[in-house]
Design a protein around this motif. Structure first.
Motif, PDB file in Angstrom:
ATOM      1  N   GLN A  22     111.462  36.233 -17.294  1.00 34.02           N
ATOM      2  CA  GLN A  22     111.430  37.255 -16.251  1.00 34.02           C
ATOM      3  C   GLN A  22     111.606  36.658 -14.864  1.00 34.02           C
ATOM      4  O   GLN A  22     112.141  37.305 -13.958  1.00 34.02           O
ATOM      5  N   ARG A  23     111.180  35.410 -14.692  1.00 33.32           N
ATOM      6  CA  ARG A  23     111.324  34.747 -13.393  1.00 33.32           C
ATOM      7  C   ARG A  23     112.791  34.551 -13.025  1.00 33.32           C
ATOM      8  O   ARG A  23     113.129  34.351 -11.860  1.00 33.32           O
ATOM      9  N   PHE A  24     113.682  34.621 -14.023  1.00 30.26           N
ATOM     10  CA  PHE A  24     115.103  34.379 -13.797  1.00 30.26           C
ATOM     11  C   PHE A  24     115.945  35.633 -14.058  1.00 30.26           C
ATOM     12  O   PHE A  24     117.144  35.539 -14.317  1.00 30.26           O
ATOM     13  N   GLU A  25     115.295  36.798 -13.970  1.00 28.22           N
ATOM     14  CA  GLU A  25     115.997  38.074 -14.178  1.00 28.22           C
ATOM     15  C   GLU A  25     116.610  38.166 -15.575  1.00 28.22           C
ATOM     16  O   GLU A  25     117.712  38.685 -15.758  1.00 28.22           O
ATOM     17  N   LEU A  26     115.873  37.657 -16.558  1.00 27.55           N
ATOM     18  CA  LEU A  26     116.310  37.734 -17.948  1.00 27.55           C
ATOM     19  C   LEU A  26     115.253  38.494 -18.745  1.00 27.55           C
ATOM     20  O   LEU A  26     114.069  38.131 -18.711  1.00 27.55           O
ATOM     21  N   ALA A  27     115.665  39.543 -19.431  1.00 28.04           N
ATOM     22  CA  ALA A  27     114.743  40.343 -20.249  1.00 28.04           C
ATOM     23  C   ALA A  27     114.910  39.933 -21.710  1.00 28.04           C
ATOM     24  O   ALA A  27     115.960  40.189 -22.316  1.00 28.04           O
ATOM     25  N   LEU A  28     113.900  39.293 -22.274  1.00 29.11           N
ATOM     26  CA  LEU A  28     113.984  38.752 -23.632  1.00 29.11           C
ATOM     27  C   LEU A  28     113.343  39.699 -24.643  1.00 29.11           C
ATOM     28  O   LEU A  28     112.216  40.145 -24.468  1.00 29.11           O
ATOM     29  N   THR A  29     114.076  39.985 -25.716  1.00 29.70           N
ATOM     30  CA  THR A  29     113.552  40.721 -26.862  1.00 29.70           C
ATOM     31  C   THR A  29     113.524  39.760 -28.044  1.00 29.70           C
ATOM     32  O   THR A  29     114.469  39.001 -28.263  1.00 29.70           O
ATOM     33  N   HIS A  30     112.429  39.797 -28.811  1.00 28.09           N
ATOM     34  CA  HIS A  30     112.242  38.847 -29.902  1.00 28.09           C
ATOM     35  C   HIS A  30     112.313  39.563 -31.243  1.00 28.09           C
ATOM     36  O   HIS A  30     111.581  40.525 -31.494  1.00 28.09           O
ATOM     37  N   ALA A  31     113.187  39.105 -32.121  1.00 28.61           N
ATOM     38  CA  ALA A  31     113.263  39.590 -33.499  1.00 28.61           C
ATOM     39  C   ALA A  31     112.879  38.450 -34.429  1.00 28.61           C
ATOM     40  O   ALA A  31     113.365  37.329 -34.272  1.00 28.61           O
ATOM     41  N   LEU A  32     112.024  38.721 -35.410  1.00 29.51           N
ATOM     42  CA  LEU A  32     111.527  37.672 -36.294  1.00 29.51           C
ATOM     43  C   LEU A  32     112.433  37.429 -37.501  1.00 29.51           C
ATOM     44  O   LEU A  32     112.391  36.349 -38.088  1.00 29.51           O
ATOM     45  N   LYS A  33     113.238  38.410 -37.860  1.00 28.06           N
ATOM     46  CA  LYS A  33     114.089  38.282 -39.036  1.00 28.06           C
ATOM     47  C   LYS A  33     115.541  38.604 -38.677  1.00 28.06           C
ATOM     48  O   LYS A  33     115.797  39.423 -37.787  1.00 28.06           O
ATOM     49  N   PRO A  34     116.503  37.996 -39.370  1.00 32.46           N
ATOM     50  CA  PRO A  34     117.909  38.313 -39.123  1.00 32.46           C
ATOM     51  C   PRO A  34     118.229  39.797 -39.265  1.00 32.46           C
ATOM     52  O   PRO A  34     119.003  40.337 -38.464  1.00 32.46           O
ATOM     53  N   SER A  35     117.659  40.457 -40.264  1.00 38.31           N
ATOM     54  CA  SER A  35     117.949  41.883 -40.448  1.00 38.31           C
ATOM     55  C   SER A  35     117.508  42.686 -39.231  1.00 38.31           C
ATOM     56  O   SER A  35     118.213  43.601 -38.784  1.00 38.31           O
ATOM     57  N   GLU A  36     116.337  42.350 -38.701  1.00 36.42           N
ATOM     58  CA  GLU A  36     115.854  43.033 -37.502  1.00 36.42           C
ATOM     59  C   GLU A  36     116.757  42.713 -36.317  1.00 36.42           C
ATOM     60  O   GLU A  36     117.095  43.585 -35.514  1.00 36.42           O
ATOM     61  N   GLY A  37     117.137  41.452 -36.208  1.00 38.20           N
ATOM     62  CA  GLY A  37     118.004  41.050 -35.101  1.00 38.20           C
ATOM     63  C   GLY A  37     119.349  41.750 -35.135  1.00 38.20           C
ATOM     64  O   GLY A  37     119.848  42.221 -34.108  1.00 38.20           O
ATOM     65  N   LEU A  38     119.963  41.826 -36.328  1.00 37.45           N
ATOM     66  CA  LEU A  38     121.248  42.507 -36.451  1.00 37.45           C
ATOM     67  C   LEU A  38     121.129  43.984 -36.087  1.00 37.45           C
ATOM     68  O   LEU A  38     122.010  44.549 -35.419  1.00 37.45           O
ATOM     69  N   ALA A  39     120.041  44.615 -36.519  1.00 40.63           N
ATOM     70  CA  ALA A  39     119.839  46.023 -36.193  1.00 40.63           C
ATOM     71  C   ALA A  39     119.712  46.215 -34.683  1.00 40.63           C
ATOM     72  O   ALA A  39     120.274  47.164 -34.116  1.00 40.63           O
ATOM     73  N   ARG A  40     118.983  45.313 -34.028  1.00 37.20           N
ATOM     74  CA  ARG A  40     118.821  45.408 -32.575  1.00 37.20           C
ATOM     75  C   ARG A  40     120.148  45.170 -31.861  1.00 37.20           C
ATOM     76  O   ARG A  40     120.463  45.840 -30.870  1.00 37.20           O
TER      77      ARG A  40
END
Length: 232
Positions: A22-40
């Motif tokens: 956030q200090r660098f104007e970056l909003a990070l979303t965390h996915a724990l599994k590839p399936s979740e990541g692909l869906a996101r």
């Protein structure tokens, strides 16, 4: 805020990284599994994806390959420290950058900022001071403003790194760029670089530009674009 997706099964990694980003104007979303990541990825408008190599369901290489079939989003791979093969495989599959684990968060931010600058055509020397017009060659046209490439009438999908490499060679077609020249201009900062990375990206780019034979290798010297430039 630039949206970044982290796909890593370490539950303790996402929250502190998100706070730091956030200090660098970056909003990070965390996915724990590839399936979740692909869906996101399919549902959201992320600008960068960070993939760990060691993942459940599928490893980071397979995940990278899957993403590349659907998107040209910049990808940063997190690899095992000292494992050059991981980096080579990741780059061959279409990753834009890599970072060994364990890493310093500031270094990861720097890598993300670099791929974002490349993505948006703001990478200093590599992006060029002025490139308003389309670069036209026999069988190939490159539009820096739209970051698009047309080969023999067909659009070619390139990753950010592939486009920057092609644009670099095209701006001074015929000039031989050494591997160090290419690394320095594409990365924009000194880091843990190795010349094999250039060869891998060139190989990927050549495959995508086939049947054109436009990137020439000069032994012990480097690479050049060997197409005849068409006058405007």
């Amino acid at each position: 805020m630039h949206r970044v997706l982290l796909i890593d099964d370490d539950e303790q990694l996402g929250a502190p990284l998100a706070t730091y980003f956030q200090r660098f104007e970056l909003a990070l979303t965390h996915a724990l599994k590839p399936s979740e990541g692909l869906a996101r990825l399919r549902a959201g408008s992320f600008e960068v994806a960070i993939l760990d190599v060691m993942l459940p369901e599928m490893d980071g290489f397979e995940l990278c390959r899957t993403i590349r079939k659907e998107s040209d989003i910049p990808i940063v791979m997190l690899t095992a420290r000292g494992d050059v093969m991981d980096r080579v495989v990741g780059l061959e599959l279409g990753a834009d950058d890599y970072l060994p684990k364990p890493f310093e968060p500031r270094e990861l931010v720097a890598r993300i900022q670099t791929v974002l600058r490349r993505r948006h055509g703001q990478n200093g020397p590599a992006a060029g001071a002025a490139s308003p017009g389309v670069l036209s060659f026999e069988g190939l046209s490159i539009d820096p403003a739209r970051r698009s490439v047309v080969r023999q009438g067909e659009a070619v999908e390139l990753t950010g790194t592939e486009f920057e490499l092609l644009h670099l060679l095209a701006r001074e077609s015929g000039r031989v760029f050494s591997r160090d020249d290419i690394l320095n201009q594409l990365r924009g900062h000194d880091a843990d670089l190795y010349t094999r990375a250039v060869d891998i990206v060139v190989s990927r780019l050549r495959r995508k530009l086939e049947p054109l034979d436009c990137i020439k290798t000069l032994r012990n010297a480097g690479y050049s674009l060997a197409l005849r430039r068409l006058t405007p």
